[in-house]
Enzyme design. Structure first.
Site, PDB file in Angstrom:
ATOM      1  N   TRP A 102       0.823  -1.218   0.000  1.00 23.89           N
ATOM      2  CA  TRP A 102       0.000   0.000   0.000  1.00 23.89           C
ATOM      3  C   TRP A 102       0.846   1.252   0.000  1.00 23.89           C
ATOM      4  O   TRP A 102       0.444   2.285  -0.549  1.00 23.89           O
ATOM      5  CB  TRP A 102      -0.997  -0.018   1.163  1.00 23.89           C
ATOM      6  N   ASP A 108      -1.932   6.285   6.425  1.00 22.81           N
ATOM      7  CA  ASP A 108      -2.964   5.423   5.848  1.00 22.81           C
ATOM      8  C   ASP A 108      -3.374   4.443   6.946  1.00 22.81           C
ATOM      9  O   ASP A 108      -2.654   3.502   7.259  1.00 22.81           O
ATOM     10  CB  ASP A 108      -2.385   4.691   4.625  1.00 22.81           C
ATOM     11  N   LYS A 123     -13.062  -1.916   6.698  1.00 26.24           N
ATOM     12  CA  LYS A 123     -12.509  -2.832   7.702  1.00 26.24           C
ATOM     13  C   LYS A 123     -13.143  -2.546   9.071  1.00 26.24           C
ATOM     14  O   LYS A 123     -13.851  -3.382   9.606  1.00 26.24           O
ATOM     15  CB  LYS A 123     -10.981  -2.729   7.781  1.00 26.24           C
TER      16      LYS A 123
END
Ligand code: PMP
Length: 368
Positions: A104, A174, A198
């Site tokens: 990511w 993030d 999530k």
């Protein structure tokens, strides 16, 4: 196949608290006596305006967001933030610093490069990202525009327990896969972003928390939809926002408050992760977690099955398939890492962890 709820270890979209789903179900066809569902009404209605306010208030209270930060709901996923962050926060002639800890941050790097020179502060790629860089390895640029990091690496199963010291340079984090799972100090960040799917609700909405003065860096000629400024000025209502996602996020925040806030949430997450890592480490080498102990994620637990000295893909395949039949779902590791992964976000309860551990012990006994 199942007429009950399974134990859901999916990496995302992931388990949502049952109480939240039930509340949404109860209100689904007739939201607060309006005779329609929340999805069917104008985003300019007073009912939806109230839902938006509940979502913002919920985030503010649960995460402890100071007044000089804006709480925004944006579409395009966390991946859109890989673009929006450098577009809005880069500074002419300044570098962007980035700590490379997995897939990511690599994607964030690819986008940031389009807007500025990017300095990789440190990377653990040569160790397959199985640990986070140590403090003494971080080579920050003193006047960087900001430092990009990923607080929890969903795929590799590493998580920061403390923020790096960037000497006053704003941190952009993030937090897609560990937002609202532990207490954080928002004031130590310039910007936080997280896809909802999530710990916050369904996919389709991305939470952005940005220090308002940093949002003023952006060129006013950027496309309106890509400026944080627009979302701040219009309270995330410049265009039609993802109303259902925001509603679910509001319910999720309220659920966190009702179940003891982040302190209690974090304590539950510590207990869950500890039990699972203990089961792996205590299996006489049958299950092994490749991640450096100090950096192990409380949210994404990676492990492999060993036959003698070698990881066995055949046993892992068998494990996933038998687990699925036993109602333990989503345990296959990410395709880029292989092995097994149990994602144990807020909504995955201790009971599911206990069932997984029982299954693991049984499987080891039968296939050891
Ligand atoms: N960052 C992290 C840490 C993630 O785990 C994910 C998704 N799993 C993303 C970014 C990308 O999110 P999205 O699919 O919402 O763009």
């Amino acid at each position: 196949m199942f007429n009950h709820r399974i134990h859901n270890f999916s990496a995302g979209p992931a388990a949502i608290p049952l109480a939240v789903l039930q509340k949404a179900k109860d209100e689904f066809l007739n939201f607060q006596g309006t005779g329609m569902s929340i999805m069917e009404m104008s985003h300019r209605s007073k009912e939806f305006e109230a839902v938006l306010a509940r979502a913002i208030d919920g985030v503010k209270q649960v995460l402890g967001v100071p007044d000089d930060y804006a709480i925004l709901f944006i579409q395009g996923g966390a991946s859109m933030q890989f673009t929006m962050v450098p577009m809005n926060l880069a500074l002419p002639g300044k570098k962007i610093d980035l700590i490379q800890t997995g897939a990511w941050t690599q994607k964030a790097h690819k986008e940031a490069k389009r807007h500025a020179d990017v300095n990789i502060v440190a990377t653990t790629e040569s160790e397959n990202f199985m640990r986070l860089p140590r403090a003494d390895e971080l080579k920050f640029t003193p006047d960087a525009a900001y430092v990009h990091m990923c607080s929890n690496n969903t795929i590799f199963g590493t998580e920061y327990n403390a923020l790096p010291d960037t000497k006053g340079v704003p941190i952009v984090s993030d937090m897609s896969s560990n937002i609202a799972s532990r207490e954080i100090d928002v004031s130590k960040h310039g910007l936080i972003f997280a896809g909802a799917q999530k710990n916050l609700g369904p996919s389709g909405v991305t939470l952005v928390i940005v220090r308002k003065d940093l949002a003023e860096r952006a060129d006013k000629n950027l496309p309106s939809m890509l400026q944080y400024r627009t979302y701040i000025a219009e309270n995330s209502m410049y265009n039609t926002p993802p109303t259902f996602g925001i509603y679910m996020l509001a319910l999720t925040m309220e659920h966190i408050k009702e179940t003891g806030g982040l302190k209690a949430t974090e304590a539950r997450n510590v207990a869950k992760a500890t039990a699972l890592y203990d089961a792996i480490d205590g299996s006489n080498g049958y299950y092994r977690c490749p991640v450096n102990k100090a950096d192990r994620s409380r949210m994404n637990v990676n492990f492999r099955i060993y036959k003698g000295d070698e990881a066995s893909e055949a046993l892992e395949k068998q494990f996933v398939s038998e687990a699925e039949k036993a109602g333990l779902s989503g345990l296959k590791g990410h395709r880029s890492v292989g092995g097994l992964r149990a994602s144990i976000y807020n909504a995955v309860e201790q009971n599911s962890i206990n069932e997984l551990i029982k299954f693991m012990q049984d499987f080891a006994r039968k296939n050891g």
